[in-house]
Design a protein around this motif. Sequence first.
Motif, PDB file in Angstrom:
ATOM      1  N   ILE A 147       0.809  -1.145  -0.104  1.00  0.00           N
ATOM      2  CA  ILE A 147      -0.362  -0.098   0.176  1.00  0.00           C
ATOM      3  C   ILE A 147       0.910   0.992  -0.297  1.00  0.00           C
ATOM      4  CG2 ILE A 147      -1.653   1.120   0.935  1.00  0.00           C
ATOM      5  CD1 ILE A 147      -3.079  -0.661  -0.093  1.00  0.00           C
ATOM      6  N   LEU A 148       1.817   1.408   0.788  1.00  0.00           N
ATOM      7  CA  LEU A 148       2.980   2.882   0.710  1.00  0.00           C
ATOM      8  C   LEU A 148       3.692   2.804  -0.696  1.00  0.00           C
ATOM      9  CD1 LEU A 148       4.512   2.193   4.581  1.00  0.00           C
ATOM     10  CD2 LEU A 148       2.634   3.318   4.003  1.00  0.00           C
ATOM     11  N   GLN A 149       3.647   1.733  -1.440  1.00  0.00           N
ATOM     12  CA  GLN A 149       4.266   1.976  -2.185  1.00  0.00           C
ATOM     13  C   GLN A 149       3.653   2.323  -3.206  1.00  0.00           C
ATOM     14  OE1 GLN A 149       6.509  -2.629  -2.496  1.00  0.00           O
ATOM     15  NE2 GLN A 149       7.991  -1.722  -1.362  1.00  0.00           N
ATOM     16  N   ALA A 150       1.646   2.007  -3.091  1.00  0.00           N
ATOM     17  CA  ALA A 150       1.658   1.874  -4.404  1.00  0.00           C
ATOM     18  C   ALA A 150       0.650   3.247  -4.914  1.00  0.00           C
ATOM     19  CB  ALA A 150       0.147   1.038  -4.641  1.00  0.00           C
ATOM     20  N   ARG A 151       1.270   4.087  -2.881  1.00  0.00           N
ATOM     21  CA  ARG A 151       0.180   5.459  -2.910  1.00  0.00           C
ATOM     22  C   ARG A 151       1.296   6.324  -3.327  1.00  0.00           C
ATOM     23  NH1 ARG A 151      -1.148   7.843   2.554  1.00  0.00           N
ATOM     24  NH2 ARG A 151      -2.779   9.863   1.128  1.00  0.00           N
ATOM     25  N   ARG A 152       2.936   5.971  -3.886  1.00  0.00           N
ATOM     26  CA  ARG A 152       3.203   6.556  -4.749  1.00  0.00           C
ATOM     27  C   ARG A 152       3.419   6.755  -5.785  1.00  0.00           C
ATOM     28  NH1 ARG A 152       8.955   3.687  -1.672  1.00  0.00           N
ATOM     29  NH2 ARG A 152       8.809   4.474   0.675  1.00  0.00           N
ATOM     30  N   SER A 153       2.629   5.659  -6.698  1.00  0.00           N
ATOM     31  CA  SER A 153       2.547   5.748  -8.179  1.00  0.00           C
ATOM     32  C   SER A 153       1.011   6.061  -8.339  1.00  0.00           C
ATOM     33  CB  SER A 153       2.351   4.357  -8.586  1.00  0.00           C
ATOM     34  OG  SER A 153       3.910   3.452  -8.608  1.00  0.00           O
ATOM     35  N   ARG A 154       0.328   6.452  -7.241  1.00  0.00           N
ATOM     36  CA  ARG A 154      -1.020   7.305  -7.889  1.00  0.00           C
ATOM     37  C   ARG A 154      -1.549   7.997  -8.491  1.00  0.00           C
ATOM     38  NH1 ARG A 154      -3.519  10.046  -2.538  1.00  0.00           N
ATOM     39  NH2 ARG A 154      -3.912   7.914  -2.019  1.00  0.00           N
ATOM     40  N   GLU A 155      -2.053   7.867  -9.351  1.00  0.00           N
ATOM     41  CA  GLU A 155      -2.796   8.485 -10.308  1.00  0.00           C
ATOM     42  C   GLU A 155      -3.888   9.599  -9.710  1.00  0.00           C
ATOM     43  OE1 GLU A 155      -2.952   5.941 -14.039  1.00  0.00           O
ATOM     44  OE2 GLU A 155      -3.807   4.591 -12.417  1.00  0.00           O
ATOM     45  N   GLY A 182      -9.970   6.713 -17.374  1.00  0.00           N
ATOM     46  CA  GLY A 182     -10.243   5.012 -16.489  1.00  0.00           C
ATOM     47  C   GLY A 182      -9.759   4.220 -17.641  1.00  0.00           C
ATOM     48  N   ARG A 183      -9.325   3.946 -18.842  1.00  0.00           N
ATOM     49  CA  ARG A 183      -9.150   3.653 -19.330  1.00  0.00           C
ATOM     50  C   ARG A 183      -7.387   3.889 -20.361  1.00  0.00           C
ATOM     51  NH1 ARG A 183     -10.551  -1.239 -20.032  1.00  0.00           N
ATOM     52  NH2 ARG A 183      -9.276  -1.459 -22.032  1.00  0.00           N
ATOM     53  N   ARG A 184      -6.780   5.086 -19.589  1.00  0.00           N
ATOM     54  CA  ARG A 184      -6.199   5.479 -20.558  1.00  0.00           C
ATOM     55  C   ARG A 184      -4.377   5.083 -19.783  1.00  0.00           C
ATOM     56  NH1 ARG A 184      -8.289  10.037 -22.990  1.00  0.00           N
ATOM     57  NH2 ARG A 184      -7.967  11.948 -20.910  1.00  0.00           N
ATOM     58  N   SER A 185      -4.544   4.471 -18.427  1.00  0.00           N
ATOM     59  CA  SER A 185      -4.160   4.059 -17.601  1.00  0.00           C
ATOM     60  C   SER A 185      -2.810   3.364 -17.642  1.00  0.00           C
ATOM     61  CB  SER A 185      -4.966   4.027 -15.399  1.00  0.00           C
ATOM     62  OG  SER A 185      -4.369   3.177 -14.669  1.00  0.00           O
ATOM     63  N   ALA A 186      -1.089   3.514 -16.918  1.00  0.00           N
ATOM     64  CA  ALA A 186      -0.870   2.731 -17.349  1.00  0.00           C
ATOM     65  C   ALA A 186      -1.157   1.422 -16.311  1.00  0.00           C
ATOM     66  CB  ALA A 186       0.419   3.797 -17.115  1.00  0.00           C
ATOM     67  N   HIS A 187      -2.076   1.119 -16.230  1.00  0.00           N
ATOM     68  CA  HIS A 187      -2.187  -0.217 -15.376  1.00  0.00           C
ATOM     69  C   HIS A 187      -3.311  -0.820 -15.723  1.00  0.00           C
ATOM     70  CE1 HIS A 187      -0.213   2.942 -12.850  1.00  0.00           C
ATOM     71  NE2 HIS A 187       0.701   2.014 -12.395  1.00  0.00           N
ATOM     72  N   ARG A 197       6.160  -5.765 -19.812  1.00  0.00           N
ATOM     73  CA  ARG A 197       4.880  -6.543 -20.268  1.00  0.00           C
ATOM     74  C   ARG A 197       3.684  -6.230 -20.237  1.00  0.00           C
ATOM     75  NH1 ARG A 197       7.453 -12.353 -21.294  1.00  0.00           N
ATOM     76  NH2 ARG A 197       9.693 -11.737 -21.808  1.00  0.00           N
ATOM     77  N   GLY A 198       3.200  -6.030 -18.942  1.00  0.00           N
ATOM     78  CA  GLY A 198       1.557  -4.878 -18.301  1.00  0.00           C
ATOM     79  C   GLY A 198       1.100  -5.964 -17.834  1.00  0.00           C
TER      80      GLY A 198
END
Length: 383
Positions: free
Chosen positions: A217-225, A312-317, A381-382
């Motif tokens: 969770i802490l790591q993911a927050r740094r990648s917040r869109e 949302g469809r343009r998200s990198a995830h 590779r996604g």
Amino acid sequence: MAEKRSIFQEVADGASGGAERPQPRGGMIDAGKRGARRGIRLWLMALFALVVVMIAVGGLTRLTDSGLSITEWRPLTGAIPPMSTADWEAEFALYQQIPEFQKQNSWMSLEDFKVIYWWEWGHRQLGRVIGLVWAVGFFGFLAARQIPAGWTRRLLFLGVLGGAQGAVGWWMVYSGLGDGRLDVASYRLATHLGLAFVILGFITWYVLLLSRPERDILQARRSRESRLFSLGTGWMHFTFLQILIGALVAGIDAGRTYTTWPLMGGGLWPGNMMVLEPWWRNFFENPGTVQFIHRMTGYALLAFSVMALLRGRRSAHNATRNAFTLAFTVLVAQIALGIVTVVLAAPWEVAILHQFLAVILWVLVIRARFHAGYPVAQSVRGK
């Protein structure tokens, strides 16, 4: 004299023989709390299921006009239903004193009264069960010191919301016991249902937070869109507004007035939108006005949701894109079901399904917002 050894030989010996050295292990931050997080998550999921059942039973209680059958608020002694004929007659006598019986249900016998009484008693009893499950879980985890750091106040807050919900429920019922009213005030019904969805929203968010290790969770927050997260916040609030307006529709049976779509009585809007005095009452008590607002808000929500989907469809995830797509798909299904509900004049089976799908939509919109705020890491590779 000790034989000299090269550094390369020492490394080789350490890898193949000799005393085993302790190896570092990952996940030490969460090691002591992994079990508690899983247990609390399961407990919250049980609470979530109970609240969903509570909403469904509350909807059926409303559709069967059973909500005013119990005219007193007895948080403790009210758990015991009438046990004798005298007890039943006493409860029935209390019901006979309110306007709903005098103006609408005077035909009822004692046996008829028992039917609506059991609906309301079951609704209140389920509320007590939810309170008990929360209390046992919260104080059990607290006594065992298994609540992760920073979570005590969050879990206590759920209990406070549950207690407030009980008080709001009585505040709602009380509005229908006098002043010649045949039903509870629609805005109080909307407040009651809205608070139930707030509780579901917090439980959903907490379950999502507990579904992943704290370090993730802490790591993911740094990648917040950030922009998508803000858009998800707006989408969540817009959806909640439509749910509240839907509660106003249910509160005055507005879904059974204009049963055509897309027109209302042959026009784009009903002709009697502002007939009540003072004018503001039309937004709460005029069936045509309330249904018109619900329809227009639904169209606006659909337009906003299209924008949320495209962003949302343009998200990198991948997980974020899929979350926004799924929420949008359910929203379209909910709008279609809403149209069917109106055209069929809101039979209780379809109305309850419409309400249940609103719960699913609410959860999925919150989930899409969560994924925007805490993206799931993926490979180059996604996948």
